[in-house]
Design a protein around this motif. Structure first.
Motif, short mmCIF file in Angstrom:
data_model
loop_
_atom_site.label_atom_id
_atom_site.label_comp_id
_atom_site.label_asym_id
_atom_site.label_seq_id
_atom_site.Cartn_x
_atom_site.Cartn_y
_atom_site.Cartn_z
N ALA A 183 -40.77 154.48 12.61
CA ALA A 183 -39.69 154.16 11.67
C ALA A 183 -40.16 154.43 10.24
O ALA A 183 -40.36 153.49 9.46
CB ALA A 183 -39.25 152.71 11.84
N LEU A 186 -38.78 152.61 6.80
CA LEU A 186 -37.93 151.47 7.10
C LEU A 186 -38.60 150.19 6.60
O LEU A 186 -39.74 149.90 6.92
CB LEU A 186 -37.70 151.38 8.61
CG LEU A 186 -36.46 150.61 9.07
CD1 LEU A 186 -35.19 151.33 8.65
CD2 LEU A 186 -36.48 150.43 10.59
N PRO A 190 -33.66 145.88 7.74
CA PRO A 190 -33.63 146.85 8.85
C PRO A 190 -34.94 146.89 9.63
O PRO A 190 -34.93 146.98 10.86
CB PRO A 190 -33.34 148.18 8.14
CG PRO A 190 -32.64 147.80 6.88
CD PRO A 190 -33.27 146.50 6.47
N ALA A 191 -36.07 146.83 8.93
CA ALA A 191 -37.37 146.82 9.60
C ALA A 191 -37.52 145.56 10.45
O ALA A 191 -38.01 145.61 11.59
CB ALA A 191 -38.50 146.91 8.59
N TYR A 194 -35.48 145.97 13.56
CA TYR A 194 -36.14 146.95 14.45
C TYR A 194 -37.28 146.29 15.21
O TYR A 194 -37.42 146.44 16.43
CB TYR A 194 -36.64 148.10 13.58
CG TYR A 194 -37.35 149.24 14.29
CD1 TYR A 194 -36.65 150.14 15.07
CD2 TYR A 194 -38.72 149.42 14.13
CE1 TYR A 194 -37.30 151.21 15.69
CE2 TYR A 194 -39.38 150.48 14.74
CZ TYR A 194 -38.66 151.38 15.51
OH TYR A 194 -39.31 152.42 16.11
N GLU A 210 -44.95 149.64 2.42
CA GLU A 210 -44.21 149.70 3.68
C GLU A 210 -45.01 149.06 4.82
O GLU A 210 -44.49 148.27 5.61
CB GLU A 210 -43.89 151.15 4.03
CG GLU A 210 -43.18 151.32 5.37
CD GLU A 210 -43.08 152.77 5.81
OE1 GLU A 210 -42.68 152.99 6.97
OE2 GLU A 210 -43.39 153.68 5.00
N LYS A 214 -44.10 145.58 7.08
CA LYS A 214 -44.01 145.53 8.53
C LYS A 214 -45.04 144.58 9.13
O LYS A 214 -44.76 143.88 10.12
CB LYS A 214 -44.15 146.94 9.11
CG LYS A 214 -42.92 147.82 8.81
CD LYS A 214 -43.11 149.26 9.22
CE LYS A 214 -41.84 150.06 8.97
NZ LYS A 214 -42.02 151.51 9.17
#
Length: 552
Positions: A183, A186, A190-191, A194, A210, A214
């Protein structure tokens, strides 16, 4: 030295207790029978014994080597296993391709751990050679030799609850196997969504921000350093505090760079950055085995004897590699044997002509007399979308060497179809053309050139071989045939590495490419699931709107 019972002596690196001490490691019947700690002043060889390295995400096909040949090169660098996604050959040959990889891998002493490809084809905006539906994926996941669900590239499908996508994820959950992610870019809600769907890893982060985002949502982050995508420098500082949830991977590694080094290089670079060696080894050896629940030893009594001996904990030069108690590499020399390989392929493509490649200005999207151009970025898979005034001769748009805007085409290799055409910047070619049937993810023919004559010749050279990479400069043509699915060679790994080095040198020295890995970069210019603009066999694709051009 490949006996049933023997001893390795040196400084043992105990990753669990975070200690280093002189020891004897007793190996018997392929397992570690005992570990004898010796006095601090004991006389042992000046070498270090540690668990073997794991590449936590790799497409073996991208090495242009079949698994058994990949293993022969990898063990020299202390790699004892991989988390391998057979996604590339599956896009060409479907289930038959996956079976080919499993069968070839079984013939060598190396721990390949294959996943069930989750996105075949990767999108509906390209032509692949096969499709794996949720029922196929579920059947694969039931098998003991399939360890996980491979990277879920269709993150829009996850976010929008696509039925097929969710069935594949559910199939992995049902058998308690991990789901790999993909991804790029992302972040935020949204992350989080997911990851909440059950996706546990990502190897596509290209900024620390990023990756940290995550990590904070509970995802494991893989530091990728391949032949094209290089994210080590951007992410490595996170390992100081997040090493428990990080791993190393190559993703895609060409044979020339695999011949030089593998995960051992990343360990050396990480230590040079000031990362504690035990944190580095946790990421390089332990975390992949624990996350994917692999049957690979970690230098404990009773474990399979999958271990390595290195000269020091600074440059990690590998002196010996053991897998299941067998010595498989020593002092830079592989001890694994090559095995016979039967071809598997799918290729139905006729030669092209210069006229087939011509682009009339009236046929191309214009915006205020400018055309959309793919801007390749060295060391990255993402591209930028830029607008440039085209070079026009007699009503046809042609390559412009003066501003490095070259013609790029994608030719459907599975059945006759119109040729997709676009323009790309940053390949730096001053003459000639290059082509490849390694073109993620559907592996149609992708080519870039300065003129249509050389471009056609480069394409026809790989068509003649039913797969390969080529470079052309007038009457000078080099080809590296890849008869296995148009992705892999049947030759000895070192022979392939030398052939690749020669054709790569031609592209850089004779044709003028400024890219670090021109063929690897080329192979990703048709990869639609990586932003921002790419070219599939069906046409120019805008990754931000996730649709073919023109954007409505």
């Amino acid at each position: 030295m490949q006996t049933e019972k023997y001893t390795i002596s040196g400084q043992l690196v105990d990753v669990w207790q975070q200690t280093i001490y002189p020891a004897n490691v007793f190996i018997e019947a392929g397992k570690i029978k005992a570990i004898e700690a010796l006095p601090a002043n004991a006389s042992v060889p000046q070498q270090y014994i540690l668990p073997g390295f794991i590449d936590s995400h790799v497409h073996v096909e991208s090495s242009m080597l079949v698994p058994s040949e990949f293993a022969r090169l990898a063990v020299v660098h202390g790699t004892v296993g991989t988390i391998s996604d057979p996604h590339e050959i599956a896009n060409v040959c479907g289930m038959e391709g996956v079976e080919f990889m499993l069968a070839n891998a079984r013939q060598t002493n190396f721990s390949f751990n294959f996943g069930a490809p989750s996105c075949v084809p990767a999108t509906t905006f390209e032509t692949a050679g096969a499709a794996l539906h949720s029922t196929d994926v579920a059947a694969l996941l039931q098998r003991d030799d399939i360890k996980y669900l491979s990277e879920m590239m269709n993150f829009p499908g996850v976010l929008h609850g696509d039925e097929e996508v969710m069935k594949k994820i559910a199939a992995a959950k049902a058998v308690n196997k991990p789901v790999d992610g993909h991804a790029p870019g992302l972040m935020g809600k949204p992350a989080q969504q997911y990851i909440a769907a059950g996706i546990s890893t990502d190897h596509e982060c290209f900024t620390a921000e990023e990756a940290l985002n995550k990590l904070n949502f509970g995802m494991k982050i893989l530091i990728r350093e391949g032949s094209a995508a290089k994210n080590f420098e951007a992410l490595i500082d996170l390992m100081h505090t997040h090493y428990e949830n990080m791993m190393f991977c190559s993703d895609d590694k060409h044979p020339d760079s695999l011949a030089i080094g593998h995960i051992n290089q990343l360990c050396a670079r990480a230590v040079a950055k000031g990362i504690d060696v035990f944190k580095v080894l946790k990421a390089a050896c332990v975390n992949p085995i624990q996350h994917y629940r692999l049957n690979i030893g970690l230098l404990r009594v009773g474990d399979p004897a999958d271990c390595i001996v290195v000269n020091n904990l600074t440059d990690f030069k590998v002196l010996q590699t053991y897998i299941k108690g067998h010595l498989v590499a020593e002092h830079g020399r592989t001890l694994l044997s090559s095995v016979p390989v039967t071809h598997i392929n799918q290729f139905n493509c006729m030669p092209v002509t210069e006229d087939d490649l011509a682009i009339k200005i009236t046929e191309y999207p214009l915006q205020q007399d400018k055309i959309p151009v793919i801007q390749a970025l060295d060391g990255q898979l993402i591209t930028k979308k830029i607008w440039i005034t085209p070079k026009v001769i007699n009503g046809y748009i042609v390559s412009g060497i003066e501003n490095d805007v070259l013609k790029m085409v994608v030719v459907n290799r599975y059945h006759p179809a119109p040729i997709a055409k676009a323009f790309i910047q940053n390949f730096g070619l001053q003459k000639g053309a290059i082509a490849s049937t390694v073109a993620h993810d559907s592996h149609n023919i992708v080519a870039v050139g300065t003129n249509d004559a050389d471009l056609a010749q480069a394409i026809n050279a790989v068509i003649q071989e039913k797969g390969g990479i080529s470079a052309v400069n007038g009457n000078n043509t080099k080809v590296l045939p890849l008869p296995v699915a148009g992705l892999m060679s049947t030759d000895d790994g070192y022979t392939v590495a030398a052939a690749y080095t020669a054709i790569d040198a031609m592209v850089k020295n004779e044709l003028g490419s400024t890219l670090a890995a021109p063929f690897m970069t080329l192979s990703f210019m048709a990869l639609l699931v990586i932003p921002h603009i790419k070219l599939s066999d069906k046409g120019l694709f805008d990754g931000d709107h996730f649709q073919l051009w023109p954007i409505e």
